[in-house]
Write an enzyme that holds these catalytic residues in place. Structure first.
Site, mmCIF file in Angstrom:
data_model
loop_
_atom_site.group_PDB
_atom_site.id
_atom_site.type_symbol
_atom_site.label_atom_id
_atom_site.label_comp_id
_atom_site.label_asym_id
_atom_site.label_seq_id
_atom_site.Cartn_x
_atom_site.Cartn_y
_atom_site.Cartn_z
ATOM 1 N N CYS A 80 74.902 22.204 -43.712
ATOM 2 C CA CYS A 80 74.142 20.979 -43.678
ATOM 3 C C CYS A 80 74.896 19.876 -43.936
ATOM 4 O O CYS A 80 75.969 19.811 -44.882
ATOM 5 C CB CYS A 80 73.057 21.237 -44.781
ATOM 6 S SG CYS A 80 72.057 19.877 -45.007
ATOM 7 N N CYS A 86 73.205 17.017 -52.340
ATOM 8 C CA CYS A 86 71.595 17.372 -52.356
ATOM 9 C C CYS A 86 71.975 18.754 -53.286
ATOM 10 O O CYS A 86 72.867 19.676 -53.223
ATOM 11 C CB CYS A 86 71.029 18.044 -51.061
ATOM 12 S SG CYS A 86 69.519 18.838 -51.169
ATOM 13 N N CYS A 89 71.109 23.671 -52.496
ATOM 14 C CA CYS A 89 72.194 24.616 -52.169
ATOM 15 C C CYS A 89 73.550 24.492 -52.938
ATOM 16 O O CYS A 89 74.010 23.411 -53.050
ATOM 17 C CB CYS A 89 72.264 24.511 -50.765
ATOM 18 S SG CYS A 89 71.008 25.241 -49.589
ATOM 19 N N CYS A 164 66.914 20.015 -43.202
ATOM 20 C CA CYS A 164 67.423 21.071 -44.099
ATOM 21 C C CYS A 164 67.381 22.328 -43.179
ATOM 22 O O CYS A 164 66.190 22.705 -43.040
ATOM 23 C CB CYS A 164 66.204 20.789 -44.965
ATOM 24 S SG CYS A 164 66.308 22.107 -46.341
ATOM 25 N N GLN A 263 56.091 35.014 -51.121
ATOM 26 C CA GLN A 263 57.691 35.082 -51.008
ATOM 27 C C GLN A 263 58.266 34.244 -50.101
ATOM 28 O O GLN A 263 57.734 33.595 -49.172
ATOM 29 C CB GLN A 263 58.358 36.586 -50.680
ATOM 30 C CG GLN A 263 57.716 37.689 -51.704
ATOM 31 C CD GLN A 263 58.491 37.488 -53.121
ATOM 32 O OE1 GLN A 263 59.339 36.942 -53.321
ATOM 33 N NE2 GLN A 263 57.698 38.291 -53.921
ATOM 34 N N PHE A 294 51.110 42.430 -61.625
ATOM 35 C CA PHE A 294 51.374 41.175 -61.496
ATOM 36 C C PHE A 294 51.330 41.118 -59.867
ATOM 37 O O PHE A 294 52.117 40.892 -59.048
ATOM 38 C CB PHE A 294 52.844 40.745 -61.733
ATOM 39 C CG PHE A 294 53.012 40.957 -63.090
ATOM 40 C CD1 PHE A 294 52.742 39.869 -64.054
ATOM 41 C CD2 PHE A 294 53.539 42.021 -63.673
ATOM 42 C CE1 PHE A 294 52.778 39.885 -65.268
ATOM 43 C CE2 PHE A 294 53.758 42.067 -65.170
ATOM 44 C CZ PHE A 294 53.368 41.171 -66.020
ATOM 45 N N ASP A 362 55.766 43.302 -60.010
ATOM 46 C CA ASP A 362 56.544 42.412 -59.550
ATOM 47 C C ASP A 362 56.206 40.921 -60.364
ATOM 48 O O ASP A 362 55.645 39.857 -59.821
ATOM 49 C CB ASP A 362 56.342 41.978 -58.133
ATOM 50 C CG ASP A 362 56.963 40.867 -57.666
ATOM 51 O OD1 ASP A 362 58.166 40.405 -58.181
ATOM 52 O OD2 ASP A 362 56.706 40.008 -56.691
ATOM 53 N N CYS A 388 62.995 38.566 -59.426
ATOM 54 C CA CYS A 388 63.780 37.420 -59.024
ATOM 55 C C CYS A 388 64.661 36.993 -59.886
ATOM 56 O O CYS A 388 65.427 35.941 -60.050
ATOM 57 C CB CYS A 388 62.599 36.323 -58.619
ATOM 58 S SG CYS A 388 61.848 35.792 -59.931
#
Length: 443
Positions: A80, A86, A89, A164, A263, A294, A362, A388
């Protein structure tokens, strides 16, 4: 005037004012920054790689890469044009093999820190670059111009993006239309957040910001529809609904509530669901009832319900309603029951859990510490945990281990590519005694 040496002395520590120094980067930090040392103190340099010699501006609390003086052979060209400015990332410049190993290492390090015995992480599951199906943009109007994008790295400055590459093409292609519509709808110095989800049948757009002027409503409606939006809302009030956004979970189809959690990468959701189903099969759960904690919109409820009855617990009322309706309309499933329940304040107790053959959970980033303690006290034989956040998964894994569970399978998924985030899936099982009975839970 005293000159500062470009090489830090052994007694040096990170200065309180900006100072340019030359550093040898030793390793990669947990947040995706290269780690060097000044006087034995670790300093984190954004966009630097292990093995490199870099020139960096070092200041307590905020460091900046000035130049790479000796590049690592693992350094590659970013995908990118905005990379490095930015803040979306952190790691587009690192080759795939060391990057993948580092991500798996984040999971292993978290479990080791929590002193949890664990098997090796399975090979990292990766996904195509342009696969992200949801994003949150910031829009800001200044001097008559509309800027749309993400915050700069470690800053509140807004980077006005022209591309993006990590987004699904249909979201990326909509950016000029979003910019045009918001320019006419926002007052000078106004700021808004634009939540975009790519549903199966179009874009779902929710905007949060200053009050939408009636005179601007038609213009932004036209631009959002031209961008491919099928539903749009401003501060919770519908601008238009051309069709209800739809999604899928296993064999079930559902209408997505506004603000519904999905997700980030659809293929990752399927892979994690496949892990859950395979793990329950390996645990010998058979057709025994499963609780999905969850549960959200049922990303794991419905794949598991192809094998066993599922009770899905979720606090969000709209998600529970959508899950219930999808369960009624789906074919070929074992019974699915959706229950609204705040599992942080009112977790399933160990006696309730004893009615199930297995649990799938989760939780959000903060994990499920209270629920994990109840699982550890229960007689439930198997738990599949998806997370996560490796740190909170490791904390909860330690609780389960103390309650007699063994971590027997471990996988990682890279749906937030080029970031420090990694998804984890783990199977916990109670060992059996020589007589074939489950080892008792610790109370």
């Amino acid at each position: 005037m005293k000159k500062h040496s470009s090489q830090p002395r052994a007694s040096d520590s990170p200065p309180n004012r900006a100072e340019a120094v030359t550093l040898a980067v030793e390793t990669m930090g947990a947040q995706g920054d290269g780690v060097a040392r000044v006087g034995g103190v670790a300093v984190h340099i954004p966009f630097a790689l292990p093995g490199e010699v870099v020139r960096a501006e070092v200041r307590a609390g905020k460091n900046r890469l000035i130049a790479v003086e000796a590049a690592s052979p693992e350094r590659i060209a970013p995908v990118c044009r905005h990379f490095g400015v930015c803040g979306g990332c952190a790691l587009q410049h690192w080759a795939a093999a060391p990057y993948d190993a580092w991500k798996a290492g984040l999971v292993e390090a978290a479990l080791a820190h929590a002193r949890v015995r664990a098997p090796s992480v399975e090979p990292l599951k990766t996904y195509p670059v342009s696969s992200r199906r949801r994003a949150v943009f910031t829009a800001r109007k200044e001097d008559g111009a509309l800027r749309l994008g993400f915050n700069a790295s470690r800053s509140h400055d807004l980077v006005d993006i022209e591309e993006c590459p990590i987004l699904l093409p249909r979201i990326a292609a909509a950016l000029p239309r979003f910019r045009a519509g918001l320019k006419g709808a926002m007052a000078e110095r106004g700021e808004a957040k634009i939540h975009v989800t790519a549903a199966d049948n179009g874009l779902d757009v929710a905007i949060a910001g200053p009050r939408l002027q009636t005179s601007a409503r038609h213009a932004i409606e036209a631009e959002l529809q031209a961008a491919g939006a099928i539903r749009a809302a401003w501060n919770g009030e519908a601008i238009f609904i051309n069709a209800p956004p739809r999604g899928a979970a296993g064999p079930a189809r559902m209408v997505l509530p506004e603000g519904a959690f999905l997700q980030a990468v659809e293929a990752c959701e399927r892979d994690m669901a496949a892990f859950a189903v395979e793990a329950l099969d390996a645990a010998g759960v058979g057709k025994g009832p499963v609780c999905d904690l969850f549960a959200g919109l049922g990303a794991f409820t419905f794949p598991v319900a192809t094998r066993a009855p599922v009770t899905a617990c979720e606090d969000n009322a709209a998600a529970v309603a959508a899950l219930s309706l999808a369960a009624k309309e789906a074919k070929g499933l074992k019974p699915v029951k959706a229950v609204r329940r705040d599992l942080f304040r009112n977790p399933l107790g160990f006696q309730e859990l004893n009615a199930f053959a297995a649990a799938v959970l989760d939780p959000p980033r903060e994990g499920a510490e209270t629920q994990a303690r109840a699982l550890a006290q229960s007689k439930i034989p198997a738990v599949v945990m998806l997370s996560c956040n490796p740190a909170t998964l490791a904390r909860d894994a330690a609780i389960l281990a103390e309650g007699g569970f063994e971590l027997t399978r471990l996988a990682a998924f890279d749906q937030f590519r080029y970031s420090a985030h990694v998804e984890v899936a783990a199977l916990f099982r109670r060992p059996r005694t020589k007589k074939g009975r489950l080892a008792p839970a610790l109370r």
